[in-house]
Design an enzyme around this catalytic site. Sequence first.
Site, short mmCIF file in Angstrom:
data_model
loop_
_atom_site.label_atom_id
_atom_site.label_comp_id
_atom_site.label_asym_id
_atom_site.label_seq_id
_atom_site.Cartn_x
_atom_site.Cartn_y
_atom_site.Cartn_z
N SER A 1 0.85 -1.20 0.00
CA SER A 1 0.00 0.00 0.00
C SER A 1 0.88 1.23 0.00
O SER A 1 1.99 1.22 0.56
CB SER A 1 -0.90 0.02 1.24
OG SER A 1 -1.65 1.22 1.31
N TYR B 1 -1.78 -0.37 11.04
CA TYR B 1 -2.01 -0.75 9.64
C TYR B 1 -0.89 -0.23 8.75
O TYR B 1 -0.32 -0.99 7.96
CB TYR B 1 -3.35 -0.21 9.16
CG TYR B 1 -3.57 -0.42 7.69
CD1 TYR B 1 -3.91 -1.67 7.19
CD2 TYR B 1 -3.38 0.62 6.77
CE1 TYR B 1 -4.07 -1.89 5.83
CE2 TYR B 1 -3.54 0.41 5.41
CZ TYR B 1 -3.89 -0.83 4.94
OH TYR B 1 -4.05 -1.04 3.60
#
Length: 257
Positions: free
Chosen positions: A134, A147
């Site tokens: 990501s 995260y």
Amino acid sequence: MAIVTGASTGIGYEFARICPPEGYDLLIAADEVDIEKAAADLRREPGAEVVEALHLDPAKQEGVDKLHAAVRGRPIAVLTANAGRGLGHPFLDQDLARIRDVIGTNVTWTTCLLHQLGNDMRQRNQGRILIMGSIAGFTPGSFQAVYNASKAYLNSLSFALREELRDTEISVTCLMPSATETEFLKRADMLDTKVGSGEKDDPAMVARQGFVAMMKGEGDVVTGVKNKIQSAVANVTPAETLAKQHRKMAEPGSAKH
């Protein structure tokens, strides 16, 4: 065969949809009972002949073992490590059990999966691996700390593994999307943030770009022009500044500002 984890919805499901028309048998897995419905839908896709589904817990070693057993020694042409969990809100306010789930799924599960199935692929010296990183991994994630840290780990692991396999016929591609129109932000309890309420990418587009990059053997793909710019800027911006910028996007209630 192609293995797609996290395939019940979102990017994982869209990635799985691409595989049957390309001639792949499918083994899909997720921690949701919706994986059976996803499999039923995928069996109606053009070219679908074999679609197997596994409901498992990716935060536990038993999940990796169950998936590995389901392969039954068959050659793995494509491995997509897509399963992941998010978690919003301040780090010290987060439930520790949910923190453990994020780390267990995003970090431990993915690492174990790549190690077990990657060794199977290395024995045959053939295959394509796609790891769901990501652009969040480039930024210290204020109000999304665990995260973002997990995605920084996956981004790094992807490039390291790719280099180690450089002299083999196995490629490793890191797909690095930004916010995408899936259930992810809802499950992370982030709908009241700017990132949760803002414009998002189409999961089918993200999956297609990732699949094309993987089949070309490319090292990484950042989806969307805006995201490419954002990732480039992140590489030359001080971490403290990035953390302050992330706060504006991920702080609870920021959607109202």
